[in-house]
Design a protein around this motif. Sequence first.
Motif, mmCIF file in Angstrom:
data_model
loop_
_atom_site.group_PDB
_atom_site.id
_atom_site.type_symbol
_atom_site.label_atom_id
_atom_site.label_comp_id
_atom_site.label_asym_id
_atom_site.label_seq_id
_atom_site.Cartn_x
_atom_site.Cartn_y
_atom_site.Cartn_z
ATOM 1 N N THR A 129 2.036 8.029 19.582
ATOM 2 C CA THR A 129 2.934 7.136 18.830
ATOM 3 C C THR A 129 4.400 7.302 19.221
ATOM 4 O O THR A 129 5.261 6.699 18.579
ATOM 5 C CB THR A 129 2.788 7.401 17.319
ATOM 6 O OG1 THR A 129 3.113 8.781 17.037
ATOM 7 C CG2 THR A 129 1.380 7.103 16.845
ATOM 8 N N ASP A 130 4.678 8.091 20.233
ATOM 9 C CA ASP A 130 6.069 8.286 20.657
ATOM 10 C C ASP A 130 6.695 6.942 21.030
ATOM 11 O O ASP A 130 6.096 6.144 21.751
ATOM 12 C CB ASP A 130 6.118 9.230 21.864
ATOM 13 C CG ASP A 130 7.533 9.620 22.224
ATOM 14 O OD1 ASP A 130 8.197 8.843 22.942
ATOM 15 O OD2 ASP A 130 7.971 10.690 21.782
ATOM 16 N N PRO A 131 7.922 6.642 20.527
ATOM 17 C CA PRO A 131 8.541 5.327 20.784
ATOM 18 C C PRO A 131 8.827 5.049 22.252
ATOM 19 O O PRO A 131 8.882 3.889 22.663
ATOM 20 C CB PRO A 131 9.857 5.393 19.984
ATOM 21 C CG PRO A 131 9.685 6.510 19.021
ATOM 22 C CD PRO A 131 8.743 7.480 19.638
ATOM 23 N N ARG A 132 9.002 6.092 23.054
ATOM 24 C CA ARG A 132 9.365 5.894 24.460
ATOM 25 C C ARG A 132 8.201 6.104 25.419
ATOM 26 O O ARG A 132 8.034 5.342 26.370
ATOM 27 C CB ARG A 132 10.516 6.840 24.834
ATOM 28 C CG ARG A 132 11.837 6.529 24.140
ATOM 29 C CD ARG A 132 12.876 7.566 24.456
ATOM 30 N NE ARG A 132 12.485 8.880 23.943
ATOM 31 C CZ ARG A 132 13.206 9.997 24.107
ATOM 32 N NH1 ARG A 132 14.329 9.953 24.808
ATOM 33 N NH2 ARG A 132 12.805 11.147 23.600
ATOM 34 N N ASN A 137 2.844 2.401 22.103
ATOM 35 C CA ASN A 137 4.060 1.594 22.277
ATOM 36 C C ASN A 137 4.118 0.942 23.649
ATOM 37 O O ASN A 137 4.721 -0.123 23.806
ATOM 38 C CB ASN A 137 5.300 2.462 22.043
ATOM 39 C CG ASN A 137 5.678 2.546 20.578
ATOM 40 O OD1 ASN A 137 5.940 1.522 19.940
ATOM 41 N ND2 ASN A 137 5.689 3.748 20.037
ATOM 42 N N ASN A 149 8.758 3.037 15.991
ATOM 43 C CA ASN A 149 8.840 4.478 15.710
ATOM 44 C C ASN A 149 7.909 4.780 14.528
ATOM 45 O O ASN A 149 8.327 4.825 13.376
ATOM 46 C CB ASN A 149 10.281 4.879 15.388
ATOM 47 C CG ASN A 149 10.423 6.383 15.221
ATOM 48 O OD1 ASN A 149 9.476 7.143 15.417
ATOM 49 N ND2 ASN A 149 11.618 6.823 14.844
ATOM 50 N N GLY A 152 8.761 7.791 12.368
ATOM 51 C CA GLY A 152 10.075 7.743 11.746
ATOM 52 C C GLY A 152 10.200 6.660 10.703
ATOM 53 O O GLY A 152 11.209 6.584 9.999
ATOM 54 N N ASN A 153 9.162 5.812 10.588
ATOM 55 C CA ASN A 153 9.173 4.736 9.602
ATOM 56 C C ASN A 153 8.210 5.101 8.474
ATOM 57 O O ASN A 153 6.997 5.182 8.693
ATOM 58 C CB ASN A 153 8.753 3.418 10.258
ATOM 59 C CG ASN A 153 8.988 2.223 9.363
ATOM 60 O OD1 ASN A 153 8.912 2.322 8.136
ATOM 61 N ND2 ASN A 153 9.287 1.081 9.961
ATOM 62 N N ASN A 242 10.112 10.397 7.133
ATOM 63 C CA ASN A 242 8.956 9.832 6.421
ATOM 64 C C ASN A 242 8.596 10.596 5.153
ATOM 65 O O ASN A 242 7.552 10.357 4.549
ATOM 66 C CB ASN A 242 7.733 9.768 7.342
ATOM 67 C CG ASN A 242 7.251 11.147 7.781
ATOM 68 O OD1 ASN A 242 7.498 12.154 7.143
ATOM 69 N ND2 ASN A 242 6.546 11.184 8.905
#
Length: 299
Positions: A129-132, A137, A149, A152-153, A242
Amino acid sequence: MIKIRKVWQLYILILLPVLYLITFKYVPMYGVQIAFKNFIATKGIWGSEWVGLSQFSRFYNSYDFWRIIRNTSILSGYTLIAGFPLPIVLALSLNNVSSKFFKKSVQMVTYAPHFISVVVMVGIIFQFTDPRTGIINHLIQFFGFEPINFMGNPSYFYSVFVWSGIWQNVGFSCIIYLAALSTIDPALHEAAVIDGANKLQRMWHVDIPGILPIAIILLIMNTGHILDVGFEKVLLMQNPLNNQTSEVIDTYVYKIGLASPAANYSYSSAIGLVKTVISLILLLTVNKIAQKTNQASLW
């Protein structure tokens, strides 16, 4: 005594489980009374001041009460609703697969994640699930959307927690239902085929009634643990971003009772006792409903 002597080996065999239950389940009940006291370690349990229900009242009136209860209830209900029927569906599907190689391959692929430790599983979740760099993603960006993210959400925490748990455990839970399906009399299927029933009809009228008692027993047992949402996994997945949706009863008790510099054992014990009582009430209620509907029950 004569009957006991004849089967003394069986009593020896059951001795260790009984000792385990007494040592780790019943003896600790002695310490439950600190939930009703202002426990001070130097004074001991009996020497500490009795405060009655003040610890429970403190929890009920705390700022965190409704947030913790809401998060625990949502995660528990979400896990039960989404996770309980899927092993049944998988078992019914595999039971009707004619290819043994395909069936065994799917079983191996689905139940293998069960043996991954919680720490490794959370690490995999973070990587995916890493945004980068996360593969999820990358797929989202491939279809033209912005990366998300997930960790983070706060709104994504419930789904990430529940569906990763389902992916890890659905295959292992499926084994129980496959074992139950193997005990169904083949003559019932043969009679259904003669009557012109197709596979879906045989699943509905033969397979599902055959595994229904096992399913109800497991549902009752799962209901008894509905508030145990996985302390280790929740704690490892938590972060300041979170925390609003990831704080549950178990992690809150841990932070109040052990992680806090001013460890409040009485307060954390009171919270844990509230959870235990709620779980017991749910267990008794679901078991009673099963009895009233003439279905299988624990007692």
